[in-house]
Design an enzyme around this catalytic site. Structure first.
Site, PDB file in Angstrom:
ATOM      1  CD  GLU A   1      -3.108  -1.053   2.080  1.00  0.00           C
ATOM      2  OE1 GLU A   1      -3.109  -0.154   2.925  1.00  0.00           O
ATOM      3  OE2 GLU A   1      -4.021  -1.888   1.976  1.00  0.00           O
TER       4      GLU A   1
ATOM      5  CG  HIS B   1      -9.277   6.678   0.800  1.00  0.00           C
ATOM      6  ND1 HIS B   1      -9.133   6.449  -0.541  1.00  0.00           N
ATOM      7  CD2 HIS B   1      -8.715   5.618   1.420  1.00  0.00           C
ATOM      8  CE1 HIS B   1      -8.520   5.285  -0.715  1.00  0.00           C
ATOM      9  NE2 HIS B   1      -8.247   4.771   0.464  1.00  0.00           N
TER      10      HIS B   1
ATOM     11  NE  ARG C   1      -4.896   5.825   2.698  1.00  0.00           N
ATOM     12  CZ  ARG C   1      -5.535   5.011   3.500  1.00  0.00           C
ATOM     13  NH1 ARG C   1      -6.086   5.471   4.587  1.00  0.00           N
ATOM     14  NH2 ARG C   1      -5.628   3.740   3.217  1.00  0.00           N
TER      15      ARG C   1
ATOM     16  CG  HIS D   1     -10.473   7.090   4.719  1.00  0.00           C
ATOM     17  ND1 HIS D   1     -11.477   6.181   4.503  1.00  0.00           N
ATOM     18  CD2 HIS D   1      -9.339   6.363   4.911  1.00  0.00           C
ATOM     19  CE1 HIS D   1     -10.966   4.945   4.567  1.00  0.00           C
ATOM     20  NE2 HIS D   1      -9.681   5.030   4.833  1.00  0.00           N
TER      21      HIS D   1
ATOM     22  NE  ARG E   1      -5.480   5.704   8.477  1.00  0.00           N
ATOM     23  CZ  ARG E   1      -6.194   4.743   7.880  1.00  0.00           C
ATOM     24  NH1 ARG E   1      -6.316   3.559   8.423  1.00  0.00           N
ATOM     25  NH2 ARG E   1      -6.803   4.990   6.748  1.00  0.00           N
TER      26      ARG E   1
HETATM   27  C1  FAD Z   1     -14.182   2.295   4.034  1.00  0.00           C
HETATM   28  C2  FAD Z   1     -13.072   2.169   5.025  1.00  0.00           C
HETATM   29  C3  FAD Z   1     -11.979   1.367   4.758  1.00  0.00           C
HETATM   30  C4  FAD Z   1     -10.942   1.249   5.691  1.00  0.00           C
HETATM   31  N1  FAD Z   1      -9.886   0.407   5.423  1.00  0.00           N
HETATM   32  C5  FAD Z   1      -8.941   0.231   6.373  1.00  0.00           C
HETATM   33  C6  FAD Z   1      -7.885  -0.716   6.200  1.00  0.00           C
HETATM   34  O1  FAD Z   1      -7.829  -1.417   5.197  1.00  0.00           O
HETATM   35  N2  FAD Z   1      -6.952  -0.851   7.184  1.00  0.00           N
HETATM   36  C7  FAD Z   1      -6.980  -0.098   8.328  1.00  0.00           C
HETATM   37  O2  FAD Z   1      -6.099  -0.265   9.176  1.00  0.00           O
HETATM   38  N3  FAD Z   1      -7.969   0.795   8.518  1.00  0.00           N
HETATM   39  C8  FAD Z   1      -8.945   0.967   7.588  1.00  0.00           C
HETATM   40  N4  FAD Z   1      -9.956   1.863   7.802  1.00  0.00           N
HETATM   41  C9  FAD Z   1     -10.017   2.543   9.095  1.00  0.00           C
HETATM   42  C10 FAD Z   1     -10.495   1.533  10.157  1.00  0.00           C
HETATM   43  O3  FAD Z   1     -11.488   0.703   9.585  1.00  0.00           O
HETATM   44  C11 FAD Z   1     -11.068   2.236  11.360  1.00  0.00           C
HETATM   45  O4  FAD Z   1     -10.207   3.224  11.811  1.00  0.00           O
HETATM   46  C12 FAD Z   1     -11.287   1.231  12.486  1.00  0.00           C
HETATM   47  O5  FAD Z   1     -12.043   0.142  12.026  1.00  0.00           O
HETATM   48  C13 FAD Z   1     -11.978   1.924  13.635  1.00  0.00           C
HETATM   49  O6  FAD Z   1     -12.332   0.943  14.584  1.00  0.00           O
HETATM   50  P1  FAD Z   1     -13.012   1.432  15.913  1.00  0.00           P
HETATM   51  O7  FAD Z   1     -13.240   0.233  16.742  1.00  0.00           O
HETATM   52  O8  FAD Z   1     -12.226   2.538  16.484  1.00  0.00           O
HETATM   53  O9  FAD Z   1     -14.406   2.089  15.425  1.00  0.00           O
HETATM   54  P2  FAD Z   1     -15.582   1.530  14.503  1.00  0.00           P
HETATM   55  O10 FAD Z   1     -15.232   0.261  13.857  1.00  0.00           O
HETATM   56  O11 FAD Z   1     -16.014   2.644  13.619  1.00  0.00           O
HETATM   57  O12 FAD Z   1     -16.744   1.274  15.545  1.00  0.00           O
HETATM   58  C14 FAD Z   1     -17.351   2.352  16.229  1.00  0.00           C
HETATM   59  C15 FAD Z   1     -18.486   1.803  17.066  1.00  0.00           C
HETATM   60  O13 FAD Z   1     -18.943   2.776  17.985  1.00  0.00           O
HETATM   61  C16 FAD Z   1     -20.359   2.832  17.976  1.00  0.00           C
HETATM   62  N5  FAD Z   1     -20.769   4.155  18.437  1.00  0.00           N
HETATM   63  C17 FAD Z   1     -20.383   5.363  17.974  1.00  0.00           C
HETATM   64  N6  FAD Z   1     -20.931   6.344  18.721  1.00  0.00           N
HETATM   65  C18 FAD Z   1     -21.676   5.733  19.673  1.00  0.00           C
HETATM   66  C19 FAD Z   1     -22.502   6.202  20.724  1.00  0.00           C
HETATM   67  N7  FAD Z   1     -22.685   7.518  20.972  1.00  0.00           N
HETATM   68  N8  FAD Z   1     -23.132   5.289  21.506  1.00  0.00           N
HETATM   69  C20 FAD Z   1     -22.996   3.946  21.277  1.00  0.00           C
HETATM   70  N9  FAD Z   1     -22.234   3.459  20.284  1.00  0.00           N
HETATM   71  C21 FAD Z   1     -21.582   4.340  19.505  1.00  0.00           C
HETATM   72  C22 FAD Z   1     -20.725   2.518  16.543  1.00  0.00           C
HETATM   73  O14 FAD Z   1     -22.067   2.169  16.419  1.00  0.00           O
HETATM   74  C23 FAD Z   1     -19.728   1.395  16.266  1.00  0.00           C
HETATM   75  O15 FAD Z   1     -20.221   0.210  16.812  1.00  0.00           O
HETATM   76  C24 FAD Z   1     -10.991   1.991   6.887  1.00  0.00           C
HETATM   77  C25 FAD Z   1     -12.087   2.809   7.151  1.00  0.00           C
HETATM   78  C26 FAD Z   1     -13.129   2.901   6.236  1.00  0.00           C
HETATM   79  C27 FAD Z   1     -14.300   3.782   6.537  1.00  0.00           C
END
Ligand code: FAD
Length: 537
Positions: A114, A240, A286, A347, A382
């Protein structure tokens, strides 16, 4: 109702689920999530998890690439910890049942390349890596008797000890849990916990165009800031470079890995253009690619540019990118035959709630993990696929430390806390105000606080967000709260914080580019931008 748990986790993405599994060995966990369990950014991640998993790669190289991308603002110690521990966390995921794509000989990993990485180091499950991780973690959670998962539970605000007792806020304030809206009953619940962990993901919905799912409204950052925690580096929003340009395909991302496998960005005339903007061309980081596309679109007046990978064999593309291939085809673009129309979109949030190496915020018993946290790993930008890695390493270390700190975490009773007070609030008769303000915030952030910024646009943005916020605040206290209103208040708060951080930084670095200060100024600005709400009750 009032409920008690040892640990209250807000969010069911990779960070919340991983932390829950680890900490549940010693405590009773309640995990709330505002919609369905798998409504997360994690579920959408395509590229994979970056970690040193081949003998041709080294941790030093991963460190060097991360530091280079972070443009002088990474915390080197954190970068070392995360990159060194990464391989163990990836193997642990495999033990939990995640089916990463194996190498050609059926052993090791098929590692993706990447942008910004100097070696193949991205473990993937084709282009559905996040979905595979989310699936495996949710399966483990479902059979764990110590974890209760509550869908449709939306955290509104944190319960902070001094505020709950009607006292002055202090530096030693403690978090006691959160007020949570049960979307099915409409009741606001008082959820008290020994430790509260914000795993609420990012804030892409602050912007008009985003790759993020609808849940990404920056709730964790907004709640933490309101509660008096330190937040940092919110000017560094990653755009992104390649979001599928199609009005019907909502927020569909074309992974970095497509450029990693040889995809070339071309303009409407079919000319490659990235070398004009960066010597690394299509594999630049990026920020550089997003700015290159932005500049090319502005120079040509085009609505989008194109990503061309038609020179690769069709069978390879269909096998390597099954999800991207199918989705593009569904919207009339066969990527084996013609270039994919793409535009940049918000993103990833590099800043967030400021935490130490164990995920602890500046408020006692309040932690933040995953995209919600600002750990120092990403600095000003990042590196691709470092975020799933960060979430995994931090969940592991934070759980180990939390267990140590609290021996076995068990709830210590606190005096009765006041229930949510909505006396006098009535049902709204002007839902249009909420819809209108959602649009206003997202458009203003896109137009004035986007990829390329200026002092003038930031000033204008601040004036407008102040006005919108004061309208939201009036409305917020007069009417019964709804999920839309809670999220609106949060995107406006995070928008304000992004504007303030961006205005403060008088230079261009990483993802923050201000035309008034096109260069980097290490002497004055090689430091985090930290904000904390003043102590006023
Ligand atoms: C399209 C896309 C592709 C990506 N590809 C990659 C990749 O290939 N590799 C990589 O390293 N990263 C990638 N990323 C980034 C990565 O996916 C995210 O940074 C990571 O998954 C975030 O995980 P998290 O657990 O912090 O949050 P999330 O997975 O976003 O989960 C957040 C959770 O919090 C909950 N929530 C939010 N607010 C509240 C509230 N007030 N009350 C109750 N629940 C709440 C939501 O409902 C959800 O369940 C990508 C992101 C996107 C959008």
């Amino acid at each position: 109702m009032t409920d008690y748990s040892d640990v209250l986790i807000v969010g069911s993405g990779v960070s919340g689920l991983s932390f829950a599994l680890k900490v549940a060995q010693f405590s009773k966990v309640t995990l709330i999530t505002k919609k369905k369990k798998a409504d997360t950014a994690t579920n959408l991640a395509q590229g994979g998890v970056a970690a040193v998993l081949s003998v041709e790669d080294t941790v030093d190289a991963h460190i060097a690439d991360t530091l280079c991308s972070g443009d002088g603002l990474c915390n080197e110690e954190i970068v070392r910890i995360v990159t060194t521990e990464g391989p163990d966390r990836v193997r642990e995921l495999m033990d939990l049942g995640v089916r990463f794509q194996k190498g050609k000989d059926g052993k090791g990993f098929d590692l993706g390349m990447e942008g910004g990485h100097s070696a193949r180091r991205v473990a993937h499950a084709f282009d559905l890596t996040g979905k595979e991780i989310e699936r495996a973690l949710l399966e483990q959670i479902a059979v764990n008797p110590n974890i209760e998962v509550l869908e449709n539970h939306l955290a509104i605000d944190l319960l902070i000890e001094s505020k709950a007792r009607g006292q002055e806020r202090t530096n030693g304030d403690r978090c006691l849990g959160a007020y949570v809206l049960n979307r099915l009953t409409g009741e606001v619940e008082t959820r008290i916990a020994g430790v509260t962990v914000l795993c609420t993901g990012g804030c892409g919905k602050v912007y008009l165009y985003t790759t993020n799912p609808d849940i990404a409204t920056g709730d964790g950052v907004a709640m933490a800031y309101r509660a008096g925690a330190k937040v940092a580096n919110l000017e560094f929003i990653q755009f992104h470079p390649t979001c599928f340009f199609n009005r019907e395909a909502k927020n569909f991302l074309i992974s970095e890995a497509v450029r990693g496998e040889g995809g070339i960005l071309i303009n409407q005339q079919g000319e490659p253009f990235m070398k004009k903007y960066d010597p690394r061309g299509d594999l630049a980081t990026r920020d550089a690619v997003a700015r290159g596309i932005d500049a090319e679109m502005k120079a040509t007046g085009a609505d989008c540019v194109f990503l061309d990978i038609t020179h690769k064999p069709a069978a390879f593309l269909q096998e390597r990118f099954p999800n991207i291939y199918q989705t593009c085809k569904q919207y009339g673009v066969d990527l084996t035959q013609k270039p994919i129309p793409v535009v940049p979109a918000a993103h990833y949030m590099c800043g967030g709630v400021l935490v130490d190496e164990w995920g602890r915020s500046s408020i006692t018993n309040l932690m933040a993990l995953g995209e919600t946290a600002c750990t120092g790993l990403h600095g000003a930008n990042r590196l691709a696929s470092n975020s799933l890695l960060e979430a995994l390493v931090y969940a592991h270390n934070a759980a180990a430390k939390a267990i140590l700190d609290h021996k076995s975490i068990t709830f210590e009773p606190t005096p009765a806390l006041p229930p949510w007070d909505d006396a006098g609030a009535i049902d709204s008769d002007e839902v249009i105000m909420v819809t209108h303000s959602w649009n206003a915030v997202r458009r203003l952030m896109w137009n004035y606080v986007g990829i390329v910024r200026s002092d003038k646009r930031l000033e204008r943005a601040k004036r407008r967000i102040d006005m919108i916020q004061s309208e939201i605040n009036e409305y917020y206290w007069d009417f019964k709260i709804t999920p839309d209103l809670i999220e609106l208040r949060n995107i406006a708060t995070v928008g304000e914080l992004i504007i303030r951080c961006a205005t403060h930084r008088k230079e261009s670095r990483g993802l923050h580019y201000n035309i008034a200060y096109p260069g980097k100024n290490d002497l004055r600005w090689k430091k985090d931008t930290v904000l904390r709400r003043p102590f006023v009750s």
